[in-house]
Scaffold this motif. Structure first.
Motif, PDB file in Angstrom:
ATOM      1  N   GLY A  46       0.813  -1.213   0.000  1.00  0.00           N
ATOM      2  CA  GLY A  46       0.000   0.000   0.000  1.00  0.00           C
ATOM      3  C   GLY A  46       0.844   1.260   0.000  1.00  0.00           C
ATOM      4  O   GLY A  46       0.576   2.205  -0.752  1.00  0.00           O
ATOM      5  N   GLU A  50       1.320   4.176  -2.886  1.00  0.00           N
ATOM      6  CA  GLU A  50       1.071   5.579  -2.563  1.00  0.00           C
ATOM      7  C   GLU A  50       2.250   6.465  -2.957  1.00  0.00           C
ATOM      8  O   GLU A  50       2.059   7.600  -3.418  1.00  0.00           O
ATOM      9  CB  GLU A  50       0.823   5.737  -1.063  1.00  0.00           C
ATOM     10  CG  GLU A  50      -0.523   5.208  -0.587  1.00  0.00           C
ATOM     11  CD  GLU A  50      -0.628   5.257   0.933  1.00  0.00           C
ATOM     12  OE1 GLU A  50       0.326   5.753   1.591  1.00  0.00           O
ATOM     13  OE2 GLU A  50      -1.648   4.778   1.454  1.00  0.00           O
ATOM     14  N   SER A  95      -6.820  -7.969  -7.899  1.00  0.00           N
ATOM     15  CA  SER A  95      -7.993  -8.833  -7.855  1.00  0.00           C
ATOM     16  C   SER A  95      -7.599 -10.242  -7.431  1.00  0.00           C
ATOM     17  O   SER A  95      -8.307 -10.904  -6.674  1.00  0.00           O
ATOM     18  CB  SER A  95      -8.674  -8.874  -9.228  1.00  0.00           C
ATOM     19  OG  SER A  95      -9.690  -9.845  -9.286  1.00  0.00           O
ATOM     20  N   ALA A 100      -8.852  -4.778  -2.514  1.00  0.00           N
ATOM     21  CA  ALA A 100     -10.002  -4.038  -3.024  1.00  0.00           C
ATOM     22  C   ALA A 100      -9.611  -2.644  -3.510  1.00  0.00           C
ATOM     23  O   ALA A 100     -10.149  -2.151  -4.501  1.00  0.00           O
ATOM     24  CB  ALA A 100     -11.077  -3.938  -1.942  1.00  0.00           C
ATOM     25  N   SER A 101      -8.685  -2.002  -2.811  1.00  0.00           N
ATOM     26  CA  SER A 101      -8.294  -0.645  -3.179  1.00  0.00           C
ATOM     27  C   SER A 101      -6.865  -0.398  -2.700  1.00  0.00           C
ATOM     28  O   SER A 101      -6.493  -0.805  -1.587  1.00  0.00           O
ATOM     29  CB  SER A 101      -9.246   0.363  -2.539  1.00  0.00           C
ATOM     30  OG  SER A 101      -8.896   1.681  -2.867  1.00  0.00           O
ATOM     31  N   PRO A 102      -6.043   0.253  -3.543  1.00  0.00           N
ATOM     32  CA  PRO A 102      -6.349   0.668  -4.912  1.00  0.00           C
ATOM     33  C   PRO A 102      -6.243  -0.507  -5.883  1.00  0.00           C
ATOM     34  O   PRO A 102      -5.593  -1.512  -5.577  1.00  0.00           O
ATOM     35  CB  PRO A 102      -5.263   1.704  -5.199  1.00  0.00           C
ATOM     36  CG  PRO A 102      -4.086   1.208  -4.411  1.00  0.00           C
ATOM     37  CD  PRO A 102      -4.665   0.645  -3.148  1.00  0.00           C
ATOM     38  N   ALA A 103      -6.889  -0.372  -7.039  1.00  0.00           N
ATOM     39  CA  ALA A 103      -6.715  -1.361  -8.089  1.00  0.00           C
ATOM     40  C   ALA A 103      -5.249  -1.346  -8.513  1.00  0.00           C
ATOM     41  O   ALA A 103      -4.649  -0.285  -8.656  1.00  0.00           O
ATOM     42  CB  ALA A 103      -7.616  -1.034  -9.282  1.00  0.00           C
ATOM     43  N   ASN A 129      -0.186   1.289  -9.566  1.00  0.00           N
ATOM     44  CA  ASN A 129      -1.432   1.807  -9.024  1.00  0.00           C
ATOM     45  C   ASN A 129      -2.293   2.267 -10.200  1.00  0.00           C
ATOM     46  O   ASN A 129      -1.975   3.259 -10.862  1.00  0.00           O
ATOM     47  CB  ASN A 129      -1.136   2.972  -8.068  1.00  0.00           C
ATOM     48  CG  ASN A 129      -2.380   3.482  -7.354  1.00  0.00           C
ATOM     49  OD1 ASN A 129      -3.488   3.427  -7.887  1.00  0.00           O
ATOM     50  ND2 ASN A 129      -2.184   3.997  -6.156  1.00  0.00           N
ATOM     51  N   ALA A 131      -5.206   3.630 -10.337  1.00  0.00           N
ATOM     52  CA  ALA A 131      -5.902   4.903 -10.148  1.00  0.00           C
ATOM     53  C   ALA A 131      -4.995   6.096 -10.421  1.00  0.00           C
ATOM     54  O   ALA A 131      -5.403   7.069 -11.066  1.00  0.00           O
ATOM     55  CB  ALA A 131      -6.466   4.983  -8.729  1.00  0.00           C
ATOM     56  N   TRP A 318      -8.974 -10.217 -14.231  1.00  0.00           N
ATOM     57  CA  TRP A 318      -9.460  -9.179 -13.328  1.00  0.00           C
ATOM     58  C   TRP A 318     -10.964  -9.409 -13.188  1.00  0.00           C
ATOM     59  O   TRP A 318     -11.742  -9.066 -14.053  1.00  0.00           O
ATOM     60  CB  TRP A 318      -9.171  -7.805 -13.908  1.00  0.00           C
ATOM     61  CG  TRP A 318      -9.428  -6.652 -12.993  1.00  0.00           C
ATOM     62  CD1 TRP A 318     -10.219  -6.621 -11.898  1.00  0.00           C
ATOM     63  CD2 TRP A 318      -8.872  -5.333 -13.115  1.00  0.00           C
ATOM     64  NE1 TRP A 318     -10.211  -5.392 -11.305  1.00  0.00           N
ATOM     65  CE2 TRP A 318      -9.388  -4.574 -12.038  1.00  0.00           C
ATOM     66  CE3 TRP A 318      -8.008  -4.730 -14.017  1.00  0.00           C
ATOM     67  CZ2 TRP A 318      -9.060  -3.232 -11.868  1.00  0.00           C
ATOM     68  CZ3 TRP A 318      -7.683  -3.398 -13.836  1.00  0.00           C
ATOM     69  CH2 TRP A 318      -8.197  -2.655 -12.767  1.00  0.00           C
TER      70      TRP A 318
END
Length: 341
Positions: A46, A50, A95, A100-103, A129, A131, A318
Motif C-alpha cells: 500500500g 502511494e 484482484s 479491493a483498493s487501490p486497483a 497503481n 488509479a 481481473w
C-alpha cells in the motif's frame, strides 16, 4: 500453427510437477531471512503504491494496439518501454490478491545485461497503481547465510499475487515464494525497495517438468494456482494446485504438493494461461505478421482465436472487470491490456 483441443490427462501425467518444500533447509533459510530483515525497514505494498514515482500512460491510441479489441490498456514510461536490459514476463493483479483498493497490477521482469559488462541483477516486480498510474520497481533477492541480498537469476516467466504471497516460476526448478510482509525499503543497485525470498518449492528436475508461466484461478472454489509449459514445438501441459487458507501450496504430511489436475494445451509457444469458471485462456506468440493471438477454449471444445499484440506473456483475470490481461514484452510495444473474457 495448428491448434489442438484440450484434453484432461491421467493423474500420472501430473507427477513430474509434484513440488516438495525444502523442509531440511528451512532452518538455514529462515536464519538468512532473519539476518536480512534485522537491519532493514519494512514497508507495505500500500505504501509503495502511494509513494510510487514512475508514471504509466492509460489508453494509448488504438492504432498502437494494431487492431486488438482492448477494453483498457496501459503503457509504462519511456525508459521501461524501450529498455533491452529488462524484459517483462509475469502479470498478476490486486484482484488475485483480494486487494479491493487501490486497483493494482504486479509485473515480473528478468534482467538481460550485455555479457560480462554489467553485474547480474536477477528479477524484479513492478507494482502499478491503476488509479494514479504511478508505479515502482521492487528488486527480488535471495538472502545468503550472512543476510546479504543475492540476485536471483531465473526467467520469472509468470507471477501469482495471492494474499501476502508472490509466486515466481523457476523454469526447470519449481516455484519461488516471496512474502510481502517482508517488503523492505532500499536495496542493491539503488532500488527503492527489496523483497527477499522466503520459501521455495522444488520439482524433480530429472522428470522434465517446466514452469514457464503461472496464474490464479479465482473462479474455482477453493482457489487454484495454475502453471504451464512453453515449448517451441509440440504441445505443453497446464496443471493446477490447491492452496491453503494462508495462500501457501496445499501439501501432504511429507511436504509434497501434487497438482489436482493436468491438461494438454492447445499448441506450441504458449506464453501464459489462465482458467476461470471452466474456460481457459492462452497467449500464443511466434506468429507471422503484426499480431500474435489469444486462444480461448474448454476441455474437449474447439479452440477460438482472437487478435493479440506481438510478444504476449503471462495472463491474469481481473474479476471485477470480467477481463483477461496480458503484458507484451517487445521493446517499444510493452502494452498491458485487457480484453473481455
Amino acid at each position: 500453427m495448428a491448434l489442438a483441443r484440450m484434453t484432461r490427462l491421467p493423474a500420472s501425467a501430473a507427477l513430474p510437477y509434484a513440488l516438495r518444500r525444502d523442509n531440511e533447509g528451512a532452518a538455514a533459510r529462515e536464519a538468512a531471512l532473519a539476518a536480512f530483515l534485522a537491519s532493514r525497514t519494512r514497508t507495505t505494498v500500500g505504501r509503495v503504491l502511494e509513494k510510487a514515482t514512475r508514471v504509466a500512460t492509460h489508453k494509448r491510441p488504438a492504432t498502437a494496439l494494431k487492431g486488438v479489441a482492448a477494453t483498457d490498456w496501459f503503457r509504462l514510461d519511456t525508459k521501461d518501454d524501450v529498455t533491452v536490459k529488462w524484459y517483462p514476463q509475469g502479470l498478476s493483479c490486486g484482484s488475485d490478491a483480494g486487494l479491493a483498493s487501490p486497483a493494482a497490477f504486479a509485473i515480473s521482469w528478468y534482467w538481460r545485461p550485455a555479457p560480462s559488462v554489467e553485474p547480474q541483477r536477477g528479477i524484479r516486480v513492478s507494482f502499478l497503481n491503476v488509479a494514479t498510474l504511478r508505479y515502482a520497481h521492487v528488486l527480488l533477492v535471495e538472502p545468503d547465510a550472512a543476510g546479504e541480498p543475492v540476485p536471483i537469476n531465473v526467467h520469472a516467466g509468470g507471477l501469482v499475487w495471492y494474499k501476502n504471497l508472490l509466486y515466481v516460476p523457476d523454469t526447470t526448478g519449481g516455484l519461488r515464494v516471496f512474502d510481502l510482509r517482508n517488503l523492505c525499503v532500499g536495496g542493491p543497485f539503488d532500488y527503492p525497495y527489496t523483497l527477499p525470498q522466503s520459501d521455495v518449492w522444488s520439482c524433480d528436475r530429472a522428470l522434465g517438468a517446466r514452469f514457464s508461466f503461472a496464474s490464479l484461478d479465482r473462479g474455482a472454489d477453493p482457489v487454484l494456482l495454475v502453471s504451464g509449459e512453453y515449448l517451441t514445438s509440440g504441445t505443453g501441459r497446464v496443471v493446477r494446485w490447491a492452496l491453503d487458507a494462508d495462500g501457501s501450496l496445499a501439501a501432504d504430511e511429507t511436504g509434497t504438493a501434487v497438482p489436482v489436475d493436468a491438461y494438454t494445451g492447445p499448441g506450441s509457444k504458449i506464453q501464459g494461461a489462465a482458467s476461470y469458471k471452466g474456460r481457459w485462456y492462452f497467449s500464443q506468440s511466434g506468429l507471422a505478421g503484426a499480431n500474435d493471438r489469444l486462444l480461448t477454449t474448454a476441455p474437449g471444445e474447439a479452440v477460438r482465436e482472437r487478435m493479440y499484440p506481438k510478444g504476449p506473456e503471462d495472463l491474469t483475470v481481473w474479476r471485477g472487470k470480467s477481463t483477461v490481461w496480458t503484458i507484451a514484452e517487445k521493446p517499444g510495444g510493452r502494452v498491458i491490456l485487457g480484453v473481455p473474457l
